[in-house]
Design a protein around this motif. Structure first.
Motif, PDB file in Angstrom:
ATOM      1  N   GLN A 389     -11.718 -23.969  29.724  1.00 46.19           N
ATOM      2  CA  GLN A 389     -11.607 -22.542  29.451  1.00 46.19           C
ATOM      3  C   GLN A 389     -10.568 -22.303  28.368  1.00 46.19           C
ATOM      4  O   GLN A 389      -9.509 -22.917  28.358  1.00 46.19           O
ATOM      5  CB  GLN A 389     -11.226 -21.782  30.730  1.00 46.19           C
ATOM      6  CG  GLN A 389     -12.351 -21.694  31.750  1.00 46.19           C
ATOM      7  CD  GLN A 389     -12.072 -20.699  32.845  1.00 46.19           C
ATOM      8  OE1 GLN A 389     -11.153 -19.890  32.735  1.00 46.19           O
ATOM      9  NE2 GLN A 389     -12.853 -20.746  33.913  1.00 46.19           N
ATOM     10  N   PRO A 390     -10.868 -21.417  27.415  1.00 50.25           N
ATOM     11  CA  PRO A 390      -9.923 -21.156  26.322  1.00 50.25           C
ATOM     12  C   PRO A 390      -8.668 -20.454  26.825  1.00 50.25           C
ATOM     13  O   PRO A 390      -8.692 -19.747  27.832  1.00 50.25           O
ATOM     14  CB  PRO A 390     -10.729 -20.265  25.372  1.00 50.25           C
ATOM     15  CG  PRO A 390     -11.727 -19.590  26.246  1.00 50.25           C
ATOM     16  CD  PRO A 390     -12.079 -20.585  27.312  1.00 50.25           C
ATOM     17  N   ASP A 391      -7.580 -20.659  26.103  1.00 48.09           N
ATOM     18  CA  ASP A 391      -6.327 -19.997  26.477  1.00 48.09           C
ATOM     19  C   ASP A 391      -6.366 -18.508  26.186  1.00 48.09           C
ATOM     20  O   ASP A 391      -5.733 -17.711  26.881  1.00 48.09           O
ATOM     21  CB  ASP A 391      -5.154 -20.638  25.716  1.00 48.09           C
ATOM     22  CG  ASP A 391      -4.942 -22.095  26.124  1.00 48.09           C
ATOM     23  OD1 ASP A 391      -5.216 -22.411  27.294  1.00 48.09           O
ATOM     24  OD2 ASP A 391      -4.522 -22.907  25.274  1.00 48.09           O
ATOM     25  N   ALA A 392      -7.104 -18.115  25.152  1.00 47.74           N
ATOM     26  CA  ALA A 392      -7.161 -16.702  24.773  1.00 47.74           C
ATOM     27  C   ALA A 392      -8.614 -16.261  24.656  1.00 47.74           C
ATOM     28  O   ALA A 392      -9.452 -16.987  24.121  1.00 47.74           O
ATOM     29  CB  ALA A 392      -6.436 -16.478  23.438  1.00 47.74           C
ATOM     30  N   VAL A 393      -8.877 -15.061  25.174  1.00 47.79           N
ATOM     31  CA  VAL A 393     -10.214 -14.470  25.124  1.00 47.79           C
ATOM     32  C   VAL A 393     -10.089 -13.084  24.510  1.00 47.79           C
ATOM     33  O   VAL A 393      -9.213 -12.292  24.887  1.00 47.79           O
ATOM     34  CB  VAL A 393     -10.841 -14.380  26.525  1.00 47.79           C
ATOM     35  CG1 VAL A 393     -12.180 -13.669  26.472  1.00 47.79           C
ATOM     36  CG2 VAL A 393     -10.995 -15.763  27.129  1.00 47.79           C
ATOM     37  N   THR A 394     -10.939 -12.752  23.572  1.00 45.64           N
ATOM     38  CA  THR A 394     -10.930 -11.439  22.936  1.00 45.64           C
ATOM     39  C   THR A 394     -11.770 -10.471  23.743  1.00 45.64           C
ATOM     40  O   THR A 394     -12.978 -10.700  23.950  1.00 45.64           O
ATOM     41  CB  THR A 394     -11.492 -11.530  21.507  1.00 45.64           C
ATOM     42  OG1 THR A 394     -10.726 -12.473  20.757  1.00 45.64           O
ATOM     43  CG2 THR A 394     -11.446 -10.175  20.831  1.00 45.64           C
ATOM     44  N   VAL A 406     -15.090 -12.472  24.398  1.00 46.39           N
ATOM     45  CA  VAL A 406     -15.735 -13.438  23.507  1.00 46.39           C
ATOM     46  C   VAL A 406     -14.686 -14.426  23.011  1.00 46.39           C
ATOM     47  O   VAL A 406     -13.485 -14.150  23.012  1.00 46.39           O
ATOM     48  CB  VAL A 406     -16.409 -12.736  22.309  1.00 46.39           C
ATOM     49  CG1 VAL A 406     -17.544 -11.840  22.779  1.00 46.39           C
ATOM     50  CG2 VAL A 406     -15.392 -11.949  21.487  1.00 46.39           C
ATOM     51  N   THR A 407     -15.164 -15.579  22.606  1.00 40.92           N
ATOM     52  CA  THR A 407     -14.343 -16.576  21.941  1.00 40.92           C
ATOM     53  C   THR A 407     -15.176 -17.173  20.820  1.00 40.92           C
ATOM     54  O   THR A 407     -16.352 -16.823  20.650  1.00 40.92           O
ATOM     55  CB  THR A 407     -13.887 -17.658  22.939  1.00 40.92           C
ATOM     56  OG1 THR A 407     -12.931 -18.515  22.307  1.00 40.92           O
ATOM     57  CG2 THR A 407     -15.069 -18.483  23.428  1.00 40.92           C
ATOM     58  N   THR A 408     -14.564 -18.022  20.033  1.00 40.56           N
ATOM     59  CA  THR A 408     -15.315 -18.667  18.952  1.00 40.56           C
ATOM     60  C   THR A 408     -15.498 -20.137  19.278  1.00 40.56           C
ATOM     61  O   THR A 408     -14.602 -20.795  19.825  1.00 40.56           O
ATOM     62  CB  THR A 408     -14.571 -18.534  17.612  1.00 40.56           C
ATOM     63  OG1 THR A 408     -13.261 -19.081  17.734  1.00 40.56           O
ATOM     64  CG2 THR A 408     -14.485 -17.082  17.192  1.00 40.56           C
ATOM     65  N   LEU A 409     -16.673 -20.606  18.958  1.00 41.85           N
ATOM     66  CA  LEU A 409     -16.993 -22.010  19.174  1.00 41.85           C
ATOM     67  C   LEU A 409     -17.641 -22.539  17.899  1.00 41.85           C
ATOM     68  O   LEU A 409     -18.770 -22.167  17.574  1.00 41.85           O
ATOM     69  CB  LEU A 409     -17.941 -22.165  20.373  1.00 41.85           C
ATOM     70  CG  LEU A 409     -18.378 -23.595  20.705  1.00 41.85           C
ATOM     71  CD1 LEU A 409     -17.185 -24.456  21.069  1.00 41.85           C
ATOM     72  CD2 LEU A 409     -19.393 -23.590  21.840  1.00 41.85           C
ATOM     73  N   VAL A 413     -19.539 -16.821  17.418  1.00 42.11           N
ATOM     74  CA  VAL A 413     -19.029 -16.012  18.533  1.00 42.11           C
ATOM     75  C   VAL A 413     -19.786 -16.360  19.809  1.00 42.11           C
ATOM     76  O   VAL A 413     -21.027 -16.422  19.819  1.00 42.11           O
ATOM     77  CB  VAL A 413     -19.165 -14.518  18.214  1.00 42.11           C
ATOM     78  CG1 VAL A 413     -18.740 -13.673  19.416  1.00 42.11           C
ATOM     79  CG2 VAL A 413     -18.336 -14.154  16.995  1.00 42.11           C
ATOM     80  N   LEU A 416     -18.447 -14.662  26.930  1.00 43.40           N
ATOM     81  CA  LEU A 416     -18.064 -15.376  28.147  1.00 43.40           C
ATOM     82  C   LEU A 416     -18.414 -14.527  29.368  1.00 43.40           C
ATOM     83  O   LEU A 416     -17.981 -13.370  29.484  1.00 43.40           O
ATOM     84  CB  LEU A 416     -16.563 -15.687  28.138  1.00 43.40           C
ATOM     85  CG  LEU A 416     -16.081 -16.607  27.000  1.00 43.40           C
ATOM     86  CD1 LEU A 416     -14.568 -16.774  27.067  1.00 43.40           C
ATOM     87  CD2 LEU A 416     -16.775 -17.960  27.069  1.00 43.40           C
TER      88      LEU A 416
END
Length: 516
Positions: A389-394, A406-409, A413, A416
């Protein structure tokens, strides 16, 4: 009112208690009575749903009758019940719209044959704590197992109120109503034997249900007969008639130090008339395929001590062996050995191995992840990758509550989806030692990341280990349409298999969950 009308003019019921209330169901509506198995929670169901159980390859929803009837306290077998109550809890299996359903009760009192004049309309014995629409009648106070009376539940409305869609999956979606069913009642009797499992001196024995007229509590007073043999305990009265009482522990010569507390009397039909058999407990009612009831091994069959046995039932893949007794031949000798019963199940081992090799080619692979203590799966073909899981989520404005953001991969975009919120599960993770994961799924141009508690791995499930999920709600059935069964090294797990296409339609998900 549904009930079996016996030749002797009585109707048969299963008697049980829930929250101190005496209740009954017609015997012909109850398929089996079992000890409660381990339950797997399934989301998006009604409050009364305790979870799912697996029984002989079928997955069935389990309803807690305490919750249905609005009674205080935890359900039978839950953390709020003490160990003794949990041990006494039983699961009554019924069928509704072609779907097996389990009813969790506190305790089963026994079976009772009730005269017609003791069965009345429910209005004559009202109970304000139970909705009258859930009742089919009442058993008035009298003699026998239902001496204090009981309210008769109507299983149809009871289950329908909890699961309006049970057994009615949408067109094109499999459900239990499409599962193979016996064509006639005669076919069921031909292929299966219904057995009552009794405990005697901490050992299990079984008798055919057809030979058991009823099961009643053992009376406080038993009149001894002078100079009778040890297994002839004496005489008791049952509905103003004398009933000879035989102790199975003494009859079989079992350890007198075990099972001293007799609790039940099984009333058997024999050529000599009715006979009462004293046992410690009546544990279950099982439907056993006849192919799993083996004849008594020849070495034992030629001994007179074993002539009262019809066979040996092999349950739980041979780990549980239960001698099946003959009511007609049970009393031909005064004392038997009764110990050291066993049968080797190795005769079919080669056949099973060949079958498993063939089935391995017809298997489907799934990515299995954990969520709120349960196992969920997605087809490997639909899973692109699994990430930390990412540390930061927008955050995403105006998004449904189950979209965390959302996050970037790799420059794209990725929305989540918090599965706990989507499935209405409590917040939190499965354990502090687990690191949350993102399961990235895709179908065409649509893609999303599913936030889960942790990974369990990748498993291959044979076709015959995958079946349709019961419809506990339309929302659940759109998301979880199948259930897989995994058995390894004696461990049994149920995996809730999700539909990736449904998970990727955000607008439809929001509309669907608005109905939950």
């Amino acid at each position: 009112m549904a009930a079996i009308i016996r030749r002797d003019g009585v109707r048969s019921f299963v008697l049980f208690t829930v929250g101190g209330m005496e209740l009954a169901l017609p015997l012909d509506s109850v398929l089996e009575i079992l000890r409660p198995p381990a339950l797997v929670p399934i989301p998006l169901g009604p409050p009364s749903l305790e979870g799912l159980a697996r029984r002989r390859g079928a997955v069935l929803p389990v309803i807690g009758l305490r919750r249905v009837l609005g009674l205080s306290g935890a359900g039978a077998g839950e953390g709020g019940a003490d160990r003794r109550e949990a041990k006494a809890a039983r699961l009554l299996i019924l069928r509704h719209n072609g779907q097996p359903v389990g009813l969790l009760v506190d305790r089963v009192s026994g079976l009772s044959a009730v005269d017609d004049d003791r069965i009345a309309d429910s209005g004559t014995a009202p109970d304000p704590s139970i909705d009258a629409d859930l009742l089919a009648g009442a058993i008035l106070a009298g003699d026998g197992a239902a001496g204090d009376g009981a309210l008769i539940l109507d299983p149809g409305p009871l289950i329908e109120r909890q699961f309006a869609d049970l057994g009615r999956g949408p067109a094109g979606i499999g459900d239990f109503s499409a599962a193979p069913q016996p064509k006639t009642a005669a076919a069921v009797r031909q292929d299966e034997e219904q057995l009552v499992v009794l405990t005697v001196a901490e050992q299990e024995f079984a008798l055919p249900v057809a030979a058991v007229r009823e099961i009643v509590p053992i009376p406080e007073t038993v009149t001894r007969v002078p100079r009778a043999r040890a297994h002839l305990l004496g005489m008791m009265t049952l509905r103003d008639a004398l009933l000879p009482l035989v102790g199975l522990r003494e009859l079989f010569g079992l350890d007198a130090r075990k099972g001293m507390d007799r609790g039940k009397v099984a009333v058997l039909r024999t050529a000599e008339g009715l006979v009462g058999v004293a046992v410690e407990d009546v544990r279950e009612i099982l439907r056993v395929p006849r192919e799993r009831i083996d004849p008594v091994p020849p070495l034992m069959a030629r001994e007179p001590e074993f002539e009262d046995m019809d066979g040996i039932a092999r349950l739980d893949a041979g780990a549980r062996l239960i001698p099946v007794l003959s009511a007609e031949r049970l009393f031909r000798h005064g004392a038997g050995n009764g110990a050291g019963l066993g049968v080797s199940g190795q005769g079919r081992e080669g056949e099973v191995g060949v079958a498993r090799d063939a089935e391995a080619e017809r298997a489907e692979a799934f990515v299995v992840f954990r969520l709120a203590g349960a196992d969920y799966g997605l087809p490997v073909a639909a899973v692109q990758e699994v990430l930390r899981q990412p540390d930061a989520v927008t955050p995403l404005p105006n998004a449904p509550d189950f979209v965390s953001g959302v996050t970037t991969l790799r420059g794209a975009v990725l929305p989540l989806v918090a599965l706990r919120r989507l499935l209405r599960l409590p917040e939190g993770r499965g354990g502090a030692e687990e690191r949350g994961r993102v399961v990235v799924i895709a179908a065409g141009a649509a893609r999303a990341g599913l936030l889960v508690d942790g990974m369990a791995g990748i498993v291959r499930l044979p076709d015959d280990a995958i079946g349709p999920a019961p419809v506990v709600s339309q929302a659940q059935h759109r998301l979880i349409r199948r259930i897989g069964a995994l058995e390894r090294a004696g461990e049994r797990r149920m995996i809730l298999l999700m539909d990736p296409a449904e998970l990727l339609d955000m607008d439809q998900l929001a509309d669907l969950l608005a109905t939950v």
